[in-house]
Write an enzyme that holds these catalytic residues in place. Structure first.
Site, PDB file in Angstrom:
ATOM      1  N   THR A  45       0.816  -1.216   0.000  1.00  0.00           N
ATOM      2  CA  THR A  45       0.000   0.000   0.000  1.00  0.00           C
ATOM      3  C   THR A  45       0.854   1.272   0.000  1.00  0.00           C
ATOM      4  OG1 THR A  45       0.046  -0.223   2.390  1.00  0.00           O
ATOM      5  CG2 THR A  45      -1.935  -1.000   1.276  1.00  0.00           C
ATOM      6  N   SER A  46       2.160   1.137  -0.089  1.00  0.00           N
ATOM      7  CA  SER A  46       3.082   2.254   0.174  1.00  0.00           C
ATOM      8  C   SER A  46       2.886   3.491  -0.722  1.00  0.00           C
ATOM      9  CB  SER A  46       4.520   1.743   0.017  1.00  0.00           C
ATOM     10  OG  SER A  46       5.423   2.815  -0.072  1.00  0.00           O
ATOM     11  N   ASN A  47       2.756   4.635  -0.054  1.00  0.00           N
ATOM     12  CA  ASN A  47       2.715   5.922  -0.773  1.00  0.00           C
ATOM     13  C   ASN A  47       4.088   6.247  -1.348  1.00  0.00           C
ATOM     14  OD1 ASN A  47      -0.028   6.858  -0.111  1.00  0.00           O
ATOM     15  ND2 ASN A  47       0.738   6.770   1.994  1.00  0.00           N
TER      16      ASN A  47
END
Ligand SMILES: Cc1ncc(COP(=O)(O)O)c(C=O)c1O
Length: 386
Positions: free
Chosen positions: A106-108
């Site tokens: 899910t990393s921004n």
């Protein structure tokens, strides 16, 4: 028959990247810092605005404002692009044609790296963990894939150190097979050059009058690189504000330890405990997990202020900030608080976790009025079943 994907045109693959490169001069207040980068690539939209933010639950005697770093870009939204301007600048100056980084699925940070790299004409390689056997291609990950990044799913048991080792392996292999450099960016962009994103932002905020207008600044803490930069910048400008770091994952000793390392690398003489106030009480059920109370807080905030928080980072931190204003007002230096909104909007689309919140009886979002014909249904509120 489907069309073949277009191949990237590559004359000098660094030509585009170099056109984004600028020399960077350290702001006057931070001239004491050591190991300062000399370049960055210019990608973020800035200056980002600061304005009043009346979110539900803030006690009457507090004045809350928000610094809109969710507006640093559309697909580049959030804090990470400020750090990446320096990290990618370092990569380009040193002749790397590709970059590798890592994070949760899910990393921004991974999404921002993928999008920024595509804009610069660099190849992005991204190691991800989590998301089950068949990783959902949604939210941030969808944008990473869309922008052409190569994704590598590693076992969930791979630690942050394990991530780093694999990135170095990949980089070495790339060098050995292609002769070209692959720049390694640690998890969350948390290496020293990345710190200068928010040293630079502090200069921007000084021009926006923060030293006189606010008593406290609140930030979400993941890897602590943003926290470290704000704490150091505040210290170097006379500790006028108190810097609060609300963790969404890491324990207290990690946060203070990371900030101390940054202080030491910068060659400064202070203790992290004296320049930042960390809070670990709002991690909730753990990284990436949410309670109904947290999801309701995010929906209420969007509903009443038009500002979207994200479920992994800013939603938890800003809820913590408001709870502490109610329960422990004394932890704030004064009553004029600035929340640094570090983005994260695409996490709303990772899964269906908000569905229940949106359709909950009585929620404003449930006010869908079905108007088939006749008079406008001004007062009738129908639910989806009707
Ligand atoms: C939206 C958002 N806010 C805050 C953070 C935390 O920033 P840092 O890693 O610098 O502590 C992150 C990190 O990924 C993020 O994506």
């Amino acid at each position: 028959m489907s069309e073949q994907p277009a191949k990237k045109a590559k004359m000098d693959s660094l030509e585009t990247a170099k056109s984004f490169l600028q020399e960077w001069e350290m702001p006057e207040f931070a001239k004491k810092m050591k190991n300062v980068p000399k370049h960055r690539v210019r990608l973020a939209n800035m200056d980002t605005p600061i304005h009043r933010w009346n979110i539900p639950g803030v006690p009457d005697d507090f004045e809350l404002y928000v610094k809109r770093d969710d507006m640093t870009g559309s697909t580049l939204t959030g804090n990470k692009i400020r750090n990446l301007e320096f990290l990618l600048g370092d990569a380009v100056v040193n002749g790397n044609e590709s970059v590798v980084t890592c994070g949760a699925f899910t990393s921004n940070h991974c999404r921002t790296t993928a999008v920024a790299s595509a804009q610069l004409g660099l190849d992005a390689h991204i190691l991800i963990r989590g998301g089950g056997e068949k990783v959902p291609m949604r939210g941030n990950l969808m944008l990473s894939r869309f922008s052409g990044a190569s994704l590598y799913r590693v076992p969930d048991t791979v630690t942050d150190t394990g991530f780093y080792d694999r990135m170095v392996q990949l980089s070495n292999k790339a060098k050995a097979t292609t002769g070209k450099g692959m720049y390694v960016i640690p998890i969350g962009g948390s290496s020293y050059p990345g710190l200068f994103g928010y040293i630079n932002c502090w200069a921007e905020m000084m021009n926006q009058g923060i030293l006189d207008r606010f008593t406290d600044i609140v930030v979400t803490c993941g890897t602590a690189v943003t926290t470290g930069a704000l704490a150091i910048a505040n210290y170097l400008t006379g500790s006028k504000l108190r810097v609060h770091s609300f963790s969404i994952k890491r324990p207290m000793d990690f946060i203070y330890g990371y900030v101390q390392e940054s202080i030491d690398l910068a060659g400064l003489d202070c203790k992290s405990e004296d320049i930042v106030s960390a809070c670990v009480d709002y991690i909730g059920e753990g990284y990436g997990k949410n309670t109904d109370v947290e999801l309701d807080f995010i929906r209420n905030t969007a509903d009443t202020t038009g500002i979207f928080l994200d479920p992994v980072y800013t939603g938890k931190a800003s809820r913590g900030m408001v709870e502490e204003m109610k329960k422990n007002p004394g932890r704030y230096k004064g009553k004029k608080v600035l929340f640094l909104h570090t983005g994260g909007i695409f996490s709303i689309y990772t899964d269906q976790r908000f569905d229940g919140v949106m359709t909950k009886e009585g929620s404003a979002a449930d006010k869908v009025m079905y108007w088939t014909d006749g008079e406008p249904p001004m007062t009738t509120i129908l639910n989806h079943e009707q």
